[in-house]
Design an enzyme around this catalytic site. Sequence first.
Site, PDB file in Angstrom:
ATOM      1  N   ASN A   9      38.809  29.754  48.092  1.00  0.00           N
ATOM      2  CA  ASN A   9      40.238  30.037  48.217  1.00  0.00           C
ATOM      3  C   ASN A   9      40.928  29.263  47.105  1.00  0.00           C
ATOM      4  O   ASN A   9      41.083  28.054  47.192  1.00  0.00           O
ATOM      5  CB  ASN A   9      40.733  29.579  49.601  1.00  0.00           C
ATOM      6  CG  ASN A   9      42.241  29.724  49.742  1.00  0.00           C
ATOM      7  OD1 ASN A   9      42.911  30.281  48.864  1.00  0.00           O
ATOM      8  ND2 ASN A   9      42.785  29.211  50.836  1.00  0.00           N
ATOM      9  N   TRP A  10      41.300  29.973  46.067  1.00  0.00           N
ATOM     10  CA  TRP A  10      41.888  29.305  44.892  1.00  0.00           C
ATOM     11  C   TRP A  10      43.323  28.867  45.145  1.00  0.00           C
ATOM     12  O   TRP A  10      43.913  28.176  44.310  1.00  0.00           O
ATOM     13  CB  TRP A  10      41.828  30.227  43.661  1.00  0.00           C
ATOM     14  CG  TRP A  10      40.436  30.559  43.207  1.00  0.00           C
ATOM     15  CD1 TRP A  10      39.260  30.056  43.705  1.00  0.00           C
ATOM     16  CD2 TRP A  10      40.063  31.448  42.144  1.00  0.00           C
ATOM     17  NE1 TRP A  10      38.188  30.585  43.032  1.00  0.00           N
ATOM     18  CE2 TRP A  10      38.659  31.443  42.059  1.00  0.00           C
ATOM     19  CE3 TRP A  10      40.781  32.259  41.259  1.00  0.00           C
ATOM     20  CZ2 TRP A  10      37.953  32.213  41.129  1.00  0.00           C
ATOM     21  CZ3 TRP A  10      40.091  33.032  40.336  1.00  0.00           C
ATOM     22  CH2 TRP A  10      38.678  33.003  40.270  1.00  0.00           C
ATOM     23  N   LYS A  11      43.905  29.300  46.246  1.00  0.00           N
ATOM     24  CA  LYS A  11      45.305  28.988  46.575  1.00  0.00           C
ATOM     25  C   LYS A  11      46.207  29.351  45.377  1.00  0.00           C
ATOM     26  O   LYS A  11      45.900  30.301  44.658  1.00  0.00           O
ATOM     27  CB  LYS A  11      45.437  27.528  47.008  1.00  0.00           C
ATOM     28  CG  LYS A  11      44.451  27.199  48.150  1.00  0.00           C
ATOM     29  CD  LYS A  11      44.716  25.921  48.876  1.00  0.00           C
ATOM     30  CE  LYS A  11      43.704  25.758  49.991  1.00  0.00           C
ATOM     31  NZ  LYS A  11      43.900  24.555  50.790  1.00  0.00           N
ATOM     32  N   HIS A  95      45.892  31.473  57.280  1.00  0.00           N
ATOM     33  CA  HIS A  95      45.586  30.144  56.738  1.00  0.00           C
ATOM     34  C   HIS A  95      46.654  29.159  57.238  1.00  0.00           C
ATOM     35  O   HIS A  95      47.823  29.532  57.381  1.00  0.00           O
ATOM     36  CB  HIS A  95      45.566  30.195  55.206  1.00  0.00           C
ATOM     37  CG  HIS A  95      45.019  28.940  54.620  1.00  0.00           C
ATOM     38  ND1 HIS A  95      45.779  27.804  54.509  1.00  0.00           N
ATOM     39  CD2 HIS A  95      43.782  28.616  54.156  1.00  0.00           C
ATOM     40  CE1 HIS A  95      45.018  26.830  53.985  1.00  0.00           C
ATOM     41  NE2 HIS A  95      43.809  27.304  53.774  1.00  0.00           N
ATOM     42  N   GLU A  97      48.255  26.947  55.816  1.00  0.00           N
ATOM     43  CA  GLU A  97      49.415  26.816  54.915  1.00  0.00           C
ATOM     44  C   GLU A  97      50.394  27.973  55.145  1.00  0.00           C
ATOM     45  O   GLU A  97      51.607  27.810  55.029  1.00  0.00           O
ATOM     46  CB  GLU A  97      48.937  26.740  53.453  1.00  0.00           C
ATOM     47  CG  GLU A  97      48.298  25.381  53.163  1.00  0.00           C
ATOM     48  CD  GLU A  97      47.185  25.388  52.133  1.00  0.00           C
ATOM     49  OE1 GLU A  97      47.102  26.330  51.326  1.00  0.00           O
ATOM     50  OE2 GLU A  97      46.378  24.430  52.151  1.00  0.00           O
ATOM     51  N   GLU A 167      39.178  25.677  60.101  1.00  0.00           N
ATOM     52  CA  GLU A 167      39.690  24.734  59.112  1.00  0.00           C
ATOM     53  C   GLU A 167      40.587  23.717  59.803  1.00  0.00           C
ATOM     54  O   GLU A 167      41.778  23.996  60.027  1.00  0.00           O
ATOM     55  CB  GLU A 167      40.498  25.472  58.036  1.00  0.00           C
ATOM     56  CG  GLU A 167      39.714  26.525  57.295  1.00  0.00           C
ATOM     57  CD  GLU A 167      40.293  26.789  55.914  1.00  0.00           C
ATOM     58  OE1 GLU A 167      39.570  26.594  54.931  1.00  0.00           O
ATOM     59  OE2 GLU A 167      41.478  27.164  55.816  1.00  0.00           O
ATOM     60  N   GLY A 173      42.473  19.661  51.961  1.00  0.00           N
ATOM     61  CA  GLY A 173      43.069  19.043  50.775  1.00  0.00           C
ATOM     62  C   GLY A 173      43.256  17.543  50.887  1.00  0.00           C
ATOM     63  O   GLY A 173      43.967  16.936  50.086  1.00  0.00           O
ATOM     64  N   SER A 212      37.958  20.281  52.753  1.00  0.00           N
ATOM     65  CA  SER A 212      37.314  19.306  51.861  1.00  0.00           C
ATOM     66  C   SER A 212      35.798  19.471  51.787  1.00  0.00           C
ATOM     67  O   SER A 212      35.066  18.487  51.633  1.00  0.00           O
ATOM     68  CB  SER A 212      37.683  17.875  52.266  1.00  0.00           C
ATOM     69  OG  SER A 212      39.086  17.688  52.189  1.00  0.00           O
ATOM     70  N   GLY A 233      38.504  25.157  49.142  1.00  0.00           N
ATOM     71  CA  GLY A 233      39.723  25.129  48.341  1.00  0.00           C
ATOM     72  C   GLY A 233      39.454  24.444  47.014  1.00  0.00           C
ATOM     73  O   GLY A 233      38.902  25.032  46.071  1.00  0.00           O
ATOM     74  N   GLY A 234      39.813  23.169  46.942  1.00  0.00           N
ATOM     75  CA  GLY A 234      39.745  22.409  45.690  1.00  0.00           C
ATOM     76  C   GLY A 234      38.432  22.566  44.932  1.00  0.00           C
ATOM     77  O   GLY A 234      38.428  22.810  43.711  1.00  0.00           O
TER      78      GLY A 234
HETATM   79  P1  13P Z   1      40.137  22.166  50.493  1.00  0.00           P
HETATM   80  O1  13P Z   1      38.699  22.545  50.295  1.00  0.00           O
HETATM   81  O2  13P Z   1      40.872  21.908  49.220  1.00  0.00           O
HETATM   82  O3  13P Z   1      40.274  21.063  51.510  1.00  0.00           O
HETATM   83  O4  13P Z   1      40.872  23.442  51.122  1.00  0.00           O
HETATM   84  C1  13P Z   1      40.288  24.069  52.199  1.00  0.00           C
HETATM   85  C2  13P Z   1      41.031  25.322  52.475  1.00  0.00           C
HETATM   86  O5  13P Z   1      42.188  25.297  52.865  1.00  0.00           O
HETATM   87  C3  13P Z   1      40.361  26.595  52.208  1.00  0.00           C
HETATM   88  O6  13P Z   1      41.068  27.664  52.725  1.00  0.00           O
END
Ligand code: 13P
Length: 254
Positions: A9-11, A95, A97, A167, A173, A212, A233-234
């Site tokens: 997930n590149w956000k 998600h 967010e 999640e 994050g 993470s 994500g990251g």
């Molecule tokens: P991180 O891997 O950056 O913690 O993000 C996880 C995430 O929200 C994937 O959708």
Amino acid sequence: MRKTIVAGNWKMNGSSESIKSLMGALTAGVVAVDGLETLVCPPAPYIGLVADLKGESPIALGAQNVSAQESGAFTGEWSLGMLQDLGCSHVILGHSERRSLFGETDADVADKFVAAVDADVIPVLCIGETLEQREAGQTIDVVSAQVDAVLNQAGSERFMNAVIAYEPVWAIGTGLTATPEQAQEVHAAIRAQLAQADADMAAKLPILYGGSMNAGNAAELLAQNDIDGGLIGGASLKADEFLTICAVAAERRK
Ligand code: 13P
């Protein structure tokens, strides 16, 4: 055996230039393995670019959100038909967010889930508890209510073509990761809940862990019985990290 899925997930990150470089490394490094799906979910404006860049590589394409509407006067939204037109097979829904920053409710998520399955786009349904809820001992109740909200509206049959991502909000994050035992406990509870609706579906449904996940902790998380992959994500923005997680997941298929 259930499918294993490593999803990025590149956000809201990247540019044409950085995405060309990331996709160059991913298409060169990704290996096709039976039962393992590698998925990237770019920001919407770059989906077409990534579709071109992925070419014939075994990388699947997903979006991070979608409207439940088919078309019309919905400024700023995009439809499942448009995602399919660009080659998306998956869409991340609910998600944390989107829930916390953009006010998406369980009902919105359920509407989108139904629309996605009915349009033949696989929803990756995200659920998870906040730190406050975990500390109050409410984790399983919260996650189970999030699943129920969709299950009650969509029905268990639609989950045959779906993916769930657990999640924990406090792990997203933050560099904090659920321990393999904490994650396994929740994954098993989700599967048991789904099994009450349909045991066959529950046995087949991939449940991913997100929060993470990185090259260093993927092996112990993916070793758990009910963790069928990761939503990353990251670490999905760094080709080496993401490819290492893919390699760990490939090992798990052996
Ligand atoms: P991180 O891997 O950056 O913690 O993000 C996880 C995430 O929200 C994937 O959708």
